[in-house]
Design a protein around this motif. Structure first.
Motif, PDB file in Angstrom:
ATOM      1  N   GLU A   1       0.838  -1.210   0.000  1.00  8.17           N
ATOM      2  CA  GLU A   1       0.000   0.000   0.000  1.00  8.17           C
ATOM      3  C   GLU A   1       0.877   1.266   0.000  1.00  8.17           C
ATOM      4  N   TYR A   2       2.023   1.189   0.699  1.00  9.22           N
ATOM      5  CA  TYR A   2       2.981   2.300   0.681  1.00  9.22           C
ATOM      6  C   TYR A   2       3.607   2.415  -0.706  1.00  9.22           C
ATOM      7  N   GLN A   3       4.030   1.286  -1.252  1.00 12.33           N
ATOM      8  CA  GLN A   3       4.665   1.276  -2.583  1.00 12.33           C
ATOM      9  C   GLN A   3       3.772   1.930  -3.626  1.00 12.33           C
TER      10      GLN A   3
ATOM     11  N   SER B   1       7.770  10.970   7.974  1.00 13.78           N
ATOM     12  CA  SER B   1       8.714  11.999   7.553  1.00 13.78           C
ATOM     13  C   SER B   1      10.085  11.342   7.530  1.00 13.78           C
ATOM     14  N   ASP B   2      11.137  12.133   7.642  1.00 16.08           N
ATOM     15  CA  ASP B   2      12.478  11.554   7.737  1.00 16.08           C
ATOM     16  C   ASP B   2      13.328  12.469   8.601  1.00 16.08           C
ATOM     17  N   ILE B   3      14.327  11.902   9.275  1.00 15.09           N
ATOM     18  CA  ILE B   3      15.172  12.733  10.141  1.00 15.09           C
ATOM     19  C   ILE B   3      15.939  13.779   9.330  1.00 15.09           C
TER      20      ILE B   3
ATOM     21  N   THR C   1      26.417  13.085  11.171  1.00 14.13           N
ATOM     22  CA  THR C   1      27.159  12.148  10.304  1.00 14.13           C
ATOM     23  C   THR C   1      26.731  12.316   8.844  1.00 14.13           C
ATOM     24  N   TYR C   2      25.436  12.509   8.615  1.00 18.47           N
ATOM     25  CA  TYR C   2      24.957  12.650   7.226  1.00 18.47           C
ATOM     26  C   TYR C   2      25.467  13.937   6.590  1.00 18.47           C
ATOM     27  N   LEU C   3      25.493  15.033   7.386  1.00 16.42           N
ATOM     28  CA  LEU C   3      25.972  16.311   6.836  1.00 16.42           C
ATOM     29  C   LEU C   3      27.472  16.251   6.547  1.00 16.42           C
TER      30      LEU C   3
ATOM     31  N   GLY D   1      26.072  11.897   3.149  1.00 23.09           N
ATOM     32  CA  GLY D   1      25.096  10.818   2.946  1.00 23.09           C
ATOM     33  C   GLY D   1      25.347   9.696   3.934  1.00 23.09           C
ATOM     34  N   SER D   2      24.908   8.500   3.585  1.00 24.35           N
ATOM     35  CA  SER D   2      25.122   7.338   4.457  1.00 24.35           C
ATOM     36  C   SER D   2      26.594   6.945   4.457  1.00 24.35           C
ATOM     37  N   SER D   3      26.993   6.236   5.471  1.00 24.90           N
ATOM     38  CA  SER D   3      28.387   5.796   5.550  1.00 24.90           C
ATOM     39  C   SER D   3      28.472   4.465   6.280  1.00 24.90           C
TER      40      SER D   3
ATOM     41  N   ASP E   1      18.862   8.019  17.540  1.00 23.79           N
ATOM     42  CA  ASP E   1      20.325   8.152  17.464  1.00 23.79           C
ATOM     43  C   ASP E   1      20.888   6.880  16.816  1.00 23.79           C
ATOM     44  N   SER E   2      20.653   6.768  15.518  1.00 27.19           N
ATOM     45  CA  SER E   2      20.953   5.523  14.804  1.00 27.19           C
ATOM     46  C   SER E   2      22.432   5.169  14.804  1.00 27.19           C
ATOM     47  N   TRP E   3      23.307   6.189  14.892  1.00 26.18           N
ATOM     48  CA  TRP E   3      24.740   5.916  14.775  1.00 26.18           C
ATOM     49  C   TRP E   3      25.520   6.165  16.068  1.00 26.18           C
TER      50      TRP E   3
ATOM     51  N   GLY F   1      13.987  -4.084  17.430  1.00 26.98           N
ATOM     52  CA  GLY F   1      15.245  -3.496  17.872  1.00 26.98           C
ATOM     53  C   GLY F   1      15.776  -2.442  16.911  1.00 26.98           C
ATOM     54  N   HIS F   2      15.221  -2.368  15.714  1.00 27.62           N
ATOM     55  CA  HIS F   2      15.522  -1.301  14.757  1.00 27.62           C
ATOM     56  C   HIS F   2      14.393  -1.334  13.721  1.00 27.62           C
ATOM     57  N   GLY F   3      14.546  -0.594  12.627  1.00 25.84           N
ATOM     58  CA  GLY F   3      13.444  -0.505  11.670  1.00 25.84           C
ATOM     59  C   GLY F   3      13.089  -1.833  11.013  1.00 25.84           C
TER      60      GLY F   3
HETATM   61  O1  1CP Z   1      12.328   4.920  -1.018  1.00 26.63           O
HETATM   62  C1  1CP Z   1      11.618   5.227  -0.044  1.00 26.63           C
HETATM   63  O2  1CP Z   1      10.374   5.129  -0.066  1.00 26.63           O
HETATM   64  C2  1CP Z   1      12.306   5.807   1.132  1.00 26.63           C
HETATM   65  C3  1CP Z   1      12.568   4.881   2.237  1.00 26.63           C
HETATM   66  C4  1CP Z   1      12.480   5.686   3.523  1.00 26.63           C
HETATM   67  C5  1CP Z   1      11.388   5.746   4.388  1.00 26.63           C
HETATM   68  C6  1CP Z   1      10.084   5.009   4.262  1.00 26.63           C
HETATM   69  C7  1CP Z   1      13.469   6.577   4.021  1.00 26.63           C
HETATM   70  C8  1CP Z   1      14.755   6.899   3.389  1.00 26.63           C
HETATM   71  N1  1CP Z   1      12.966   7.173   5.164  1.00 26.63           N
HETATM   72  C9  1CP Z   1      11.714   6.683   5.423  1.00 26.63           C
HETATM   73  C10 1CP Z   1      10.799   7.101   6.499  1.00 26.63           C
HETATM   74  C11 1CP Z   1      11.330   7.285   7.852  1.00 26.63           C
HETATM   75  N2  1CP Z   1      12.636   7.535   8.199  1.00 26.63           N
HETATM   76  C12 1CP Z   1      10.552   7.314   9.021  1.00 26.63           C
HETATM   77  C13 1CP Z   1       9.037   7.265   8.942  1.00 26.63           C
HETATM   78  C14 1CP Z   1       8.127   6.772   9.826  1.00 26.63           C
HETATM   79  C15 1CP Z   1       8.138   5.334  10.282  1.00 26.63           C
HETATM   80  O3  1CP Z   1       9.002   4.951  11.096  1.00 26.63           O
HETATM   81  O4  1CP Z   1       7.197   4.626   9.895  1.00 26.63           O
HETATM   82  C16 1CP Z   1      11.431   7.506  10.107  1.00 26.63           C
HETATM   83  C17 1CP Z   1      11.114   7.554  11.587  1.00 26.63           C
HETATM   84  C18 1CP Z   1      12.736   7.646   9.558  1.00 26.63           C
HETATM   85  C19 1CP Z   1      13.934   7.926  10.349  1.00 26.63           C
HETATM   86  C20 1CP Z   1      15.269   7.806   9.737  1.00 26.63           C
HETATM   87  N3  1CP Z   1      15.683   8.176   8.482  1.00 26.63           N
HETATM   88  C21 1CP Z   1      16.403   7.352  10.449  1.00 26.63           C
HETATM   89  C22 1CP Z   1      16.399   6.950  11.891  1.00 26.63           C
HETATM   90  C23 1CP Z   1      15.869   5.609  12.136  1.00 26.63           C
HETATM   91  C24 1CP Z   1      16.687   4.457  11.602  1.00 26.63           C
HETATM   92  O5  1CP Z   1      16.131   3.686  10.810  1.00 26.63           O
HETATM   93  O6  1CP Z   1      17.853   4.308  12.010  1.00 26.63           O
HETATM   94  C25 1CP Z   1      17.502   7.405   9.570  1.00 26.63           C
HETATM   95  C26 1CP Z   1      18.923   7.002   9.872  1.00 26.63           C
HETATM   96  C27 1CP Z   1      17.040   7.931   8.331  1.00 26.63           C
HETATM   97  C28 1CP Z   1      17.853   8.234   7.120  1.00 26.63           C
HETATM   98  C29 1CP Z   1      17.373   7.561   5.903  1.00 26.63           C
HETATM   99  N4  1CP Z   1      16.135   7.751   5.358  1.00 26.63           N
HETATM  100  C30 1CP Z   1      15.961   6.941   4.256  1.00 26.63           C
HETATM  101  C31 1CP Z   1      17.173   6.229   4.066  1.00 26.63           C
HETATM  102  C32 1CP Z   1      17.428   5.230   2.969  1.00 26.63           C
HETATM  103  C33 1CP Z   1      18.044   6.608   5.082  1.00 26.63           C
HETATM  104  C34 1CP Z   1      19.491   6.178   5.267  1.00 26.63           C
HETATM  105  C35 1CP Z   1      19.701   5.047   6.183  1.00 26.63           C
HETATM  106  C36 1CP Z   1      21.189   4.718   6.259  1.00 26.63           C
HETATM  107  O7  1CP Z   1      22.029   5.617   6.248  1.00 26.63           O
HETATM  108  O8  1CP Z   1      21.496   3.517   6.347  1.00 26.63           O
END
Ligand code: 1CP
Length: 339
Positions: A31-33, A71-73, A146-148, A152-154, A201-203, A314-316
């Protein structure tokens, strides 16, 4: 309104253990896709009606006990003046990096209602629809930094640690700026109607405890202290943070998030009189039903002495998780904990 989640955060008695899953709105849901198929990720984040739709999906489909704002961080980093893009398969990419004083000076501390009005609008719209509490969130300063710094990711965080160790004043300057922006941003979310706030605080776990204490922790404490006045539960999740639990417990958070690398019973003994959130391995959702049931029962048993327990991963949630398995986990947590 189903306030089980909020009651557990506050350490009050609940009829069952509430559950939600980090990243519960996202790519594992067809449904998200479908929504995402018509817009880019950033367009989605900036369209309140679509954000409402995808925030509600896991509540309606999977029966979660809390919603998290979609949203996103990194949205706040973009609002601070760092041009952001999300590349398919590669994740976030910033057009510039912050590694010197000139690039730090270019960052602004935005008015959240102006620069991220779409986030506040999403919260207000969601509050009209939701029958479970709404969690607002931001990234913790170290994770955002870390992202700034990397752009980007690392995986190794070379540039981040180089800046931290060779230019500590510049590093602290960046942390201070992100902290100020985050305080305003989360305060605005609370005013708009968020009923709990989580700092991701993912990192944090890439830091030695002494470096965490010096370079990351003071800013977490400052943000959490600035939110006390809103009387909403505060959740702090330091991923890979088993070595940092005593800090998390003293951070000012009401709820300590736990990844899966620590037994929840040991964690509870260490955090003391705080509620905990977690901590099943996201990949354990792939277990067959009988094993998943045992795993959940064990976790519930191990968490019984907690001041409050919010079941979570424990994580996403991983993008290839079958939604039916996530639903099974939610049903099992509800069923087993209400006995
Ligand atoms: O292609 C897509 O549709 C994008 C995928 C996606 C989604 C669905 C990203 C890209 N962000 C999100 C949503 C998101 N991000 C939420 C939404 C609400 C929910 O939880 O349902 C939340 C809380 C985040 C938070 C987020 N963004 C974090 C912290 C949490 C975690 O997972 O550690 C981090 C590190 C991000 C950065 C981010 N956003 C998206 C990506 C691919 C990344 C990079 C992750 C990485 O560096 O490995």
């Amino acid at each position: 309104m189903n306030d089980t989640f909020l009651r557990a955060c506050r350490g009050e008695k609940t009829d069952y253990t509430p559950i939600w899953m980090m990243r519960q709105a996202g790519r594992y849901l067809p449904e998200y896709q479908k929504v995402r198929g018509n817009v880019t990720f950033l367009e989605l984040c900036k369209s309140p009606e679509l954000c409402v739709e995808v925030t509600l999906q896991p509540i309606d489909l999977l029966n979660m006990d809390a919603a998290i704002l979609f949203s996103d961080i990194l949205i706040l980093m973009e609002a601070m003046g760092a041009p952001l893009d999300f590349h398919e398969g590669k994740g976030p990419v910033f057009a510039t990096t912050v590694r010197d004083q000139a690039s730090l000076d270019k960052l602004i501390i935005p008015d959240p209602d102006e620069a991220t009005g779409f986030v506040m609008e999403t919260i207000k719209l969601l509050k009209k629809e939701l029958k479970v509490p709404l969690i607002g969130f931001a990234g913790a300063p170290f994770t955002c930094a870390t992202y700034l710094i990397e752009g980007g990711s690392s995986k190794v965080f070379w540039e981040t640690k180089k800046l931290m160790f060779t230019q500590p004043e510049l590093f602290h300057g960046l942390m201070e700026k992100i902290t100020e922006a985050t305080i305003l941003y989360l305060q605005a979310q609370a005013r708009a109607g968020a009923q709990a706030l989580q700092l991701f605080d993912s990192w944090a776990g890439i830091l030695a405890p002494c470096d965490y204490e010096e370079f990351a922790y003071p800013y977490v404490r400052k943000i959490l202290a600035s939110l006390k006045q809103y009387d909403v539960p505060l959740i702090y999740f330091a991923n890979n943070g088993a070595t940092l639990l005593e800090y998390s417990a003293e951070s000012g958070a009401d709820v300590v998030g736990l990844d899966w690398r620590i037994n929840i019973k040991d964690a509870i003994a260490r955090v003391g009189n705080k509620a905990v959130q977690g901590n099943i391995d996201p990949f354990a959702l792939l277990l067959p039903e009988d094993k998943l049931k045992n795993r959940i029962q064990r976790l519930l048993d191990d968490a019984k002495d907690a001041r409050g327990h919010i079941f979570n991963l424990g994580h996403g949630i991983h993008q290839f998780t079958p939604p039916a398995q996530a639903k099974l986990a939610v049903d099992l947590v509800h069923e087993l904990s209400s006995k």
